[in-house]
Structures are given as C-alpha cells and as structure tokens.
Design a protein around this motif. Structure first.
Motif, mmCIF file in Angstrom:
data_model
loop_
_atom_site.group_PDB
_atom_site.id
_atom_site.type_symbol
_atom_site.label_atom_id
_atom_site.label_comp_id
_atom_site.label_asym_id
_atom_site.label_seq_id
_atom_site.Cartn_x
_atom_site.Cartn_y
_atom_site.Cartn_z
ATOM 1 N N ARG A 87 0.834 -1.214 0.000
ATOM 2 C CA ARG A 87 0.000 0.000 0.000
ATOM 3 C C ARG A 87 0.867 1.263 0.000
ATOM 4 O O ARG A 87 0.648 2.202 -0.765
ATOM 5 N N GLY A 114 -7.789 13.173 3.392
ATOM 6 C CA GLY A 114 -7.957 12.114 4.396
ATOM 7 C C GLY A 114 -6.593 11.596 4.806
ATOM 8 O O GLY A 114 -6.346 10.403 4.847
ATOM 9 N N CYS A 115 -5.692 12.553 5.140
ATOM 10 C CA CYS A 115 -4.270 12.232 5.363
ATOM 11 C C CYS A 115 -4.019 11.432 6.633
ATOM 12 O O CYS A 115 -3.047 10.678 6.712
ATOM 13 N N ASP A 140 -7.876 16.664 6.610
ATOM 14 C CA ASP A 140 -8.646 15.639 7.325
ATOM 15 C C ASP A 140 -9.646 16.381 8.212
ATOM 16 O O ASP A 140 -9.721 17.622 8.199
ATOM 17 N N ASP A 170 -14.347 18.607 6.154
ATOM 18 C CA ASP A 170 -15.060 17.352 5.925
ATOM 19 C C ASP A 170 -15.184 17.160 4.417
ATOM 20 O O ASP A 170 -15.820 17.975 3.736
ATOM 21 N N LEU A 171 -14.570 16.114 3.913
ATOM 22 C CA LEU A 171 -14.574 15.889 2.449
ATOM 23 C C LEU A 171 -15.989 15.727 1.903
ATOM 24 O O LEU A 171 -16.233 15.963 0.712
ATOM 25 N N GLU A 196 -5.698 7.763 0.050
ATOM 26 C CA GLU A 196 -5.243 6.429 0.460
ATOM 27 C C GLU A 196 -6.200 5.943 1.544
ATOM 28 O O GLU A 196 -6.190 6.450 2.670
HETATM 29 N N1 SAM Z 1 -4.616 8.267 4.333
HETATM 30 C C1 SAM Z 1 -4.080 7.900 5.624
HETATM 31 C C2 SAM Z 1 -3.205 6.662 5.494
HETATM 32 O O1 SAM Z 1 -3.393 5.918 4.533
HETATM 33 O O2 SAM Z 1 -2.356 6.453 6.362
HETATM 34 C C3 SAM Z 1 -5.201 7.653 6.640
HETATM 35 C C4 SAM Z 1 -6.136 6.554 6.259
HETATM 36 S S1 SAM Z 1 -7.410 6.280 7.450
HETATM 37 C C5 SAM Z 1 -7.869 4.643 7.071
HETATM 38 C C6 SAM Z 1 -8.764 7.241 6.774
HETATM 39 C C7 SAM Z 1 -8.607 8.722 7.013
HETATM 40 O O3 SAM Z 1 -9.578 9.418 6.209
HETATM 41 C C8 SAM Z 1 -8.862 9.109 8.461
HETATM 42 O O4 SAM Z 1 -7.814 9.947 8.906
HETATM 43 C C9 SAM Z 1 -10.190 9.841 8.400
HETATM 44 O O5 SAM Z 1 -10.337 10.822 9.400
HETATM 45 C C10 SAM Z 1 -10.146 10.433 6.995
HETATM 46 N N2 SAM Z 1 -11.487 10.727 6.467
HETATM 47 C C11 SAM Z 1 -12.469 9.841 6.189
HETATM 48 N N3 SAM Z 1 -13.578 10.485 5.775
HETATM 49 C C12 SAM Z 1 -13.276 11.810 5.786
HETATM 50 C C13 SAM Z 1 -14.010 12.970 5.480
HETATM 51 N N4 SAM Z 1 -15.281 12.911 5.102
HETATM 52 N N5 SAM Z 1 -13.400 14.166 5.600
HETATM 53 C C14 SAM Z 1 -12.095 14.240 6.009
HETATM 54 N N6 SAM Z 1 -11.352 13.157 6.324
HETATM 55 C C15 SAM Z 1 -11.940 11.962 6.213
#
Ligand code: SAM
Length: 324
Positions: A87, A114-115, A140, A170-171, A196
C-alpha cells in the motif's frame, strides 16, 4: 471522535508494525524498474515514525492510544504487514515518478485528502530534495488535523516551512472542500491528489462530486488512490464479509465497497480523465516488486499463507488517473 477518524490509528499502527518488523523501508533492490530518488525518500523514515509515535504519547489521550498501537504492532500478522508495505509503495512510486517528470525549474502541488497521520509531507517536503513541490496540503477532519499538528510541532524535523499546510475539512462537504483547495492552491499548476483509504468511507454521490469538481477546477494533475474493492465474482464474499464485520464490530461503514467492487467499477469514476490505470495489489506486487525483494519480504516473518495473501491483495486496488 468519529469511528472513521479512528481508522487512522489502524493505518498508523500498521505502518509502525511494518517498520518495526523490517518490511519497510524498502531498498535499492526492491523494484523491478528502479526510480530516481526512491531510496532517498525513505532515509530517516523509521526514525521519523518512531519520533511521531513518541510525541503522540504526550497528547491528550495519547498514552491510551499508544498502548492500543503497541498491542496491534505486537499482534501484526505477516499478510497484513505485506499489505501495508505494498500500500505504501503503491502511492510513493507513482508520486515520486510524477514529481521526477516535472523539471526542477517547474512546480507542482500535493494534496493528501484524508491524510490521517501519514507522514509523506516530511518525505517530500522537509528534505528539500524536491524543489518542484511548492505546496503540500494535508487535509482531514478538524480533530485529526489539530492532533496531527500538535504532534508534528514536537518533532525535531517536523514540516515547519511555509510549503506545508494542514487544514481541517469534511470531504463530504464539497463546497467547503473546494473552497479550501482553491484558496490554498493554484489551479494552473500540476497537482497530485492522494486518497489512500479515504474515498472508501465517503458516500457514492459525494465522492463522485468531489472527483468531478477537482477535475473541473485543476487544469493539470494526477489522482492516486488506494482502496479496498468488494469483488465481483459470483461466489466472492470477501467484500460482504468485510463490510458486515466492520459494521458489527466497529459501527464503521464502507458505503461503496460493494458498488465499486471491481477494477472497472472503481476506476470508471475517473473516466473523464485522459489516462486511467488501475491494478489490484497482487498484480502490483508481481509487476513492481523484484524477486529479490519478494524473497526478503517472505523471510521477514515466515509467510506461508500465500493464497490468503493473494486473495486479500486481489481485493485492494491502486489507481492512477492523470489529466493533461
Ligand atoms: N490516508 C491515511 C493513510 O493511509 O495512512 C489515513 C487513512 S485512514 C484509514 C482514513 C482517514 O480518512 C482518516 O484519517 C479519516 O479521518 C479520513 N477521512 C475519512 N472520511 C473523511 C471525510 N469525510 N473528511 C475528512 N477526512 C476523512
């Protein structure tokens, strides 16, 4: 904190597990086709993550979080670690290749949607090796960003220069997201969008509007995305089991897992982009990771569940969509 935000700690502990066992970082022999700068983006990689982990413990709720992370590192299984390794590389490789294609005198921007706790910002900004990168945005939810910012501030070599910005949004609120992106970025400069394991948590309509809005607004760019797919074979129950398990055990929904269940359905969302390529992670492994490296990975922890690895990795995809 929303359940979806907590998925970040799974991602971060998986990365730490991979580092502590020795899957990551990769080395100069890891790739079938070498890429300029590949080894150097992982210099100091382990220390960076360990420092972040140390600093996280000092935050409110950090100690409890750290013991959860420690437990999952101890329990990490070879198939999961293999998956995290793949990944990580499936985003890093096309990201590095895209930056390499841009002349040092030109510029590009990177956005990680969504970092979570991902630390690519440090790999691609702090070392100063990529003068092309004029802006790096981490985005995020508010709580996640505030947490990350305060941890980053404690790091000796955290991203401190004005290239890096962490913003909360919020995305699913597309107007807000687009207004943040257009305020912080230049629409006429090549831009990399990374999702990711982020789009999989968004409802179908919102994720499509987000993709379309970004395509319309930014003239040139590339979208790199990694996600699970449910599977589309008649007897394939992988997606349904995964979706039901997450709902039951964590009240966490993956709204589009069974909709974008194949490479085609997943990548069709970017069909208006000029070039779209998608691979499942099993194919990515075979086409990208050298036999020497595959041997090394198999010996890090004894892996005899090759079939389990194949099935699991066939249900994750890496997608690259490029325009102009
Ligand atoms: N991308 C990072 C990685 O791969 O290490 C984090 C992945 S984690 C599984 C999912 C991330 O997406 C979380 O930090 C979550 O808060 C963010 N996320 C999910 N839905 C979101 C939204 N609607 N707005 C902002 N962030 C979001």
């Amino acid at each position: 904190m929303q359940t979806v935000q907590q998925t970040d700690y799974d991602a971060f502990s998986s990365k730490l597990a991979c580092l502590s066992k020795g899957y990551l970082p990769p080395n100069e022999q890891s790739l079938i086709t070498p890429i300029k700068g590949f080894v150097s983006i992982y210099q100091g990689y382990k220390d960076l993550h360990l420092q972040y982990f140390q600093a996280l413990k000092g935050e409110f709720g950090g100690r409890r979080l750290a013991s959860k992370i420690n437990r999952s590192i101890q329990n990490s299984q070879p198939v999961m670690n293999y998956g995290t390794y793949l990944r990580t590389l499936s985003i890093d490789i096309p990201l590095l290749s895209y930056i390499n294609e841009i002349a040092p005198s030109e510029q590009c921007q990177i956005v990680n949607l969504g970092c979570g706790s991902d630390l690519r910002c440090s790999q691609f900004v702090d070392k100063g090796e990529f003068p092309q990168v004029m802006k790096y945005i981490d985005l995020d939810f508010k709580q996640s960003i505030e947490f990350k910012q305060s941890v980053l501030q404690k790091l000796p070599q955290g991203p401190s220069n004005d290239i890096y910005e962490a913003v909360s949004c919020d995305l699913n609120n597309i107007d807000e997201t687009m207004s943040v992106l257009t305020k912080l970025l230049k629409a006429d400069i090549p831009t990399v969008f990374i999702t990711e394991c982020a789009l999989c948590y968004m409802p179908q309509e919102e994720s499509q509007i987000l993709i379309d809005s970004i395509r319309k607004t930014f003239n040139t760019g590339v979208w790199l995305s990694y996600d699970p797919i449910g599977g589309d074979e008649p007897n394939d129950r992988f997606g349904k089991i995964m979706k039901d398990n997450l709902l039951m055990s964590r009240n966490l929904d993956l709204p589009t897992l069974l909709i974008f269940n194949s490479k085609d359905t997943y990548s069709n969302r970017w069909s208006q982009y000029e070039q779209v390529t998608i691979q499942n992670m099993w194919d990515f492994l075979q086409s990208t990771i050298s036999p020497i490296e595959q041997k090394r990975l198999q010996s890090v922890q004894f892996l005899d569940e090759i079939e389990e690895l194949r099935i699991m990795q066939s249900h994750y995809v890496t997608m690259k969509a490029q325009w102009q």
